[in-house]
Design a protein around this motif. Structure first.
Motif, PDB file in Angstrom:
ATOM      1  N   ASP A 120       0.822  -1.215   0.000  1.00 23.15           N
ATOM      2  CA  ASP A 120       0.000   0.000   0.000  1.00 23.15           C
ATOM      3  C   ASP A 120       0.853   1.262   0.000  1.00 23.15           C
ATOM      4  O   ASP A 120       0.340   2.359   0.242  1.00 23.15           O
ATOM      5  N   GLY A 121       2.149   1.117  -0.246  1.00 23.24           N
ATOM      6  CA  GLY A 121       3.040   2.258  -0.257  1.00 23.24           C
ATOM      7  C   GLY A 121       3.425   2.758   1.119  1.00 23.24           C
ATOM      8  O   GLY A 121       4.153   3.748   1.235  1.00 23.24           O
ATOM      9  N   LYS A 122       2.963   2.096   2.181  1.00 27.64           N
ATOM     10  CA  LYS A 122       3.199   2.564   3.550  1.00 27.64           C
ATOM     11  C   LYS A 122       4.048   1.604   4.378  1.00 27.64           C
ATOM     12  O   LYS A 122       4.426   1.938   5.499  1.00 27.64           O
ATOM     13  N   GLY A 123       4.330   0.433   3.869  1.00 32.04           N
ATOM     14  CA  GLY A 123       5.156  -0.513   4.601  1.00 32.04           C
ATOM     15  C   GLY A 123       4.613  -0.824   5.978  1.00 32.04           C
ATOM     16  O   GLY A 123       3.419  -1.112   6.146  1.00 32.04           O
ATOM     17  N   GLN A 124       5.489  -0.758   6.995  1.00 33.63           N
ATOM     18  CA  GLN A 124       5.099  -1.083   8.358  1.00 33.63           C
ATOM     19  C   GLN A 124       4.085  -0.112   8.943  1.00 33.63           C
ATOM     20  O   GLN A 124       3.407  -0.440   9.919  1.00 33.63           O
ATOM     21  N   ARG A 125       3.984   1.053   8.361  1.00 40.19           N
ATOM     22  CA  ARG A 125       3.021   2.041   8.868  1.00 40.19           C
ATOM     23  C   ARG A 125       1.632   1.864   8.270  1.00 40.19           C
ATOM     24  O   ARG A 125       0.690   2.547   8.665  1.00 40.19           O
ATOM     25  N   GLY A 126       1.485   0.966   7.340  1.00 41.10           N
ATOM     26  CA  GLY A 126       0.190   0.737   6.708  1.00 41.10           C
ATOM     27  C   GLY A 126      -0.495  -0.497   7.255  1.00 41.10           C
ATOM     28  O   GLY A 126      -0.414  -0.815   8.446  1.00 41.10           O
ATOM     29  N   ASN A 127      -1.196  -1.214   6.392  1.00 35.41           N
ATOM     30  CA  ASN A 127      -1.876  -2.439   6.792  1.00 35.41           C
ATOM     31  C   ASN A 127      -0.879  -3.489   7.275  1.00 35.41           C
ATOM     32  O   ASN A 127       0.285  -3.479   6.898  1.00 35.41           O
ATOM     33  N   ARG A 128      -1.348  -4.410   8.106  1.00 35.57           N
ATOM     34  CA  ARG A 128      -0.498  -5.512   8.552  1.00 35.57           C
ATOM     35  C   ARG A 128      -0.109  -6.364   7.351  1.00 35.57           C
ATOM     36  O   ARG A 128      -0.925  -6.675   6.486  1.00 35.57           O
ATOM     37  N   LYS A 129       1.147  -6.732   7.343  1.00 31.68           N
ATOM     38  CA  LYS A 129       1.693  -7.507   6.221  1.00 31.68           C
ATOM     39  C   LYS A 129       2.540  -8.641   6.781  1.00 31.68           C
ATOM     40  O   LYS A 129       3.351  -8.424   7.672  1.00 31.68           O
ATOM     41  N   PRO A 130       2.388  -9.836   6.256  1.00 35.22           N
ATOM     42  CA  PRO A 130       3.175 -10.952   6.788  1.00 35.22           C
ATOM     43  C   PRO A 130       4.626 -10.916   6.319  1.00 35.22           C
ATOM     44  O   PRO A 130       4.904 -10.692   5.136  1.00 35.22           O
ATOM     45  N   ASN A 131       5.545 -11.141   7.273  1.00 34.20           N
ATOM     46  CA  ASN A 131       6.910 -11.445   6.872  1.00 34.20           C
ATOM     47  C   ASN A 131       6.929 -12.797   6.177  1.00 34.20           C
ATOM     48  O   ASN A 131       6.024 -13.609   6.351  1.00 34.20           O
ATOM     49  N   SER A 132       7.961 -13.040   5.414  1.00 37.66           N
ATOM     50  CA  SER A 132       7.898 -14.181   4.496  1.00 37.66           C
ATOM     51  C   SER A 132       8.475 -15.471   5.078  1.00 37.66           C
ATOM     52  O   SER A 132       7.751 -16.439   5.285  1.00 37.66           O
ATOM     53  N   ILE A 133       9.768 -15.515   5.344  1.00 44.49           N
ATOM     54  CA  ILE A 133      10.413 -16.775   5.724  1.00 44.49           C
ATOM     55  C   ILE A 133      11.205 -16.571   7.010  1.00 44.49           C
ATOM     56  O   ILE A 133      12.199 -15.824   7.029  1.00 44.49           O
ATOM     57  N   TYR A 134      10.776 -17.217   8.078  1.00 41.90           N
ATOM     58  CA  TYR A 134      11.463 -17.177   9.363  1.00 41.90           C
ATOM     59  C   TYR A 134      12.327 -18.431   9.482  1.00 41.90           C
ATOM     60  O   TYR A 134      11.849 -19.549   9.297  1.00 41.90           O
ATOM     61  N   VAL A 135      13.605 -18.239   9.818  1.00 43.78           N
ATOM     62  CA  VAL A 135      14.552 -19.349   9.844  1.00 43.78           C
ATOM     63  C   VAL A 135      15.292 -19.371  11.174  1.00 43.78           C
ATOM     64  O   VAL A 135      15.866 -18.356  11.587  1.00 43.78           O
ATOM     65  N   GLN A 136      15.287 -20.534  11.820  1.00 45.03           N
ATOM     66  CA  GLN A 136      16.057 -20.749  13.051  1.00 45.03           C
ATOM     67  C   GLN A 136      16.716 -22.131  12.941  1.00 45.03           C
ATOM     68  O   GLN A 136      16.122 -23.149  13.284  1.00 45.03           O
TER      69      GLN A 136
END
Length: 351
Positions: free
Chosen positions: A105-121
């Motif tokens: 939405d052009g706002k990144g973290q300041r806009g709508n909630r968006k899922p991060n993609s790949i979490y690795v541990q």
């Protein structure tokens, strides 16, 4: 003879399984499968492709075909991977497709909630050849990893340059030891590498970063644990707004020690080629730098390339606690002079 051969064939077949939907995955992880191939899976909205629970040490996980995800406003991750002695492989022609335009939405973290993609541990593991396309937010979140090698990874968010992507960091690394990221490519709209607190012996080598905000080492952000022994070598940073930078938070606590940038090529940087700052706050340099997270044993060696005319070649704004820097750079083209203060005595910096 025939029956013996048949038994061998059946045993080999039982050690590998192809998974085509999310319902099959749990049984595949619980079985005695040495190889799990994930092919053409559609992950339901609001769920992660779970390679974190019940994944046995020694397993090879292959990504094949097109992996997609349902739409939901949530934090993700779309894929989560955890374990020891794992081999994560991207098969030729596969794609992990985040279809990020549904969230952008052009706002990144300041806009709508968006899922991060790949979490690795991961520990004592290898990740090879994964192709992540159009991440809604962060690409790879590497957290709590040890003795793990990421190689030939592609984060392809170039569509986001015209479709409203923001804060799509390529690799975020925190709380990790002896991690290598090599021979990979990132095209995105934020840091190519964002390396944060509690990291030691991280190697970022022979990678290409295009379109984003450059390579960043970030000290004093939340966790005060130190960043030590970081080696960023043989990389290209192309058409980013920043080339390379070390930034510590204004008012933050911690230590950044032993960061080396060696043989880095900068090409067509729009804002600043090399930036070292101790006053990072709210998205950029802000106010006076503070003590509390010193930058020590910094090496800038053979960092070279060009900045656009209206940009700045080198910018330094740190407090008086920096020490033991070595500097050898040749960045040209920028005509705008900005702060150049706080470098240790005796260091000649071409600001």
């Amino acid at each position: 003879m025939f029956s013996v051969g048949l038994l061998v064939f059946v045993a080999a077949a039982a050690s590998a399984i192809e998974v085509n939907n999310i319902q099959q995955l749990e049984n595949a992880k619980k079985g005695n499968n040495k190889v799990i191939t994930l092919k053409n899976i559609q992950v339901p909205a609001g769920q992660s492709l779970d390679l974190m629970t019940n994944l046995k040490p020694g397993t090879t996980v292959e990504f094949a075909g097109r992996i997609t995800f349902g739409f939901k406003l949530w934090d993700g991750p779309l894929v989560k991977i955890k374990g020891k002695n794992l081999n994560i492989v991207g098969k030729p022609g596969h794609v992990i497709d985040g279809e990020g335009r549904r969230w952008w939405d052009g706002k990144g973290q300041r806009g709508n909630r968006k899922p991060n993609s790949i979490y690795v541990q991961l520990e004592d593991s290898k990740v090879t050849g994964l192709y992540l396309k159009n991440a809604p937010a962060w690409g790879f979140s590497i957290n709590g990893c040890k003795n793990t090698h990421f190689q030939q990874i592609t984060v392809d968010n170039k569509d986001g340059h015209t479709k409203g992507a923001l804060n799509t960091d390529g690799f975020g690394v925190a709380a990790s030891r002896n991690v290598r990221i090599t021979n990979s490519k990132v095209n995105n709209q934020d840091d190519c590498l964002a390396l944060q607190s509690d990291c030691d012996h991280i190697y970022f080598e022979n990678n290409v970063c295009e379109g984003g905000h450059g390579i960043a080492v970030i000290g004093g952000y939340g966790n005060p644990k130190p960043i030590t022994n970081i080696f960023i070598r043989g990389c290209q940073v192309i058409k980013n707004n920043i080339g390379i930078r070390v930034k510590t938070m204004r008012g933050g606590k911690g230590l950044v020690k032993g960061v080396t940038f060696d043989n880095i090529v900068l090409k067509d940087i729009s804002d600043t080629g090399i930036m070292i700052m101790g006053n990072y706050y709210n998205g950029g340099p802000n106010g006076n730098p503070t003590n509390g997270c010193p930058i020590q044993d910094l090496t800038i060696n053979n960092v070279r390339g060009n900045v656009y005319k209206n940009g700045t070649n080198v910018r330094i704004v740190v407090a008086n606690d920096a020490s033991n820097w070595k500097w050898n750079s040749n960045v040209a083209g920028g005509t705008q002079k900005r702060e150049c203060k706080g470098a240790p005595r005796g260091v000649r910096v071409p600001c």
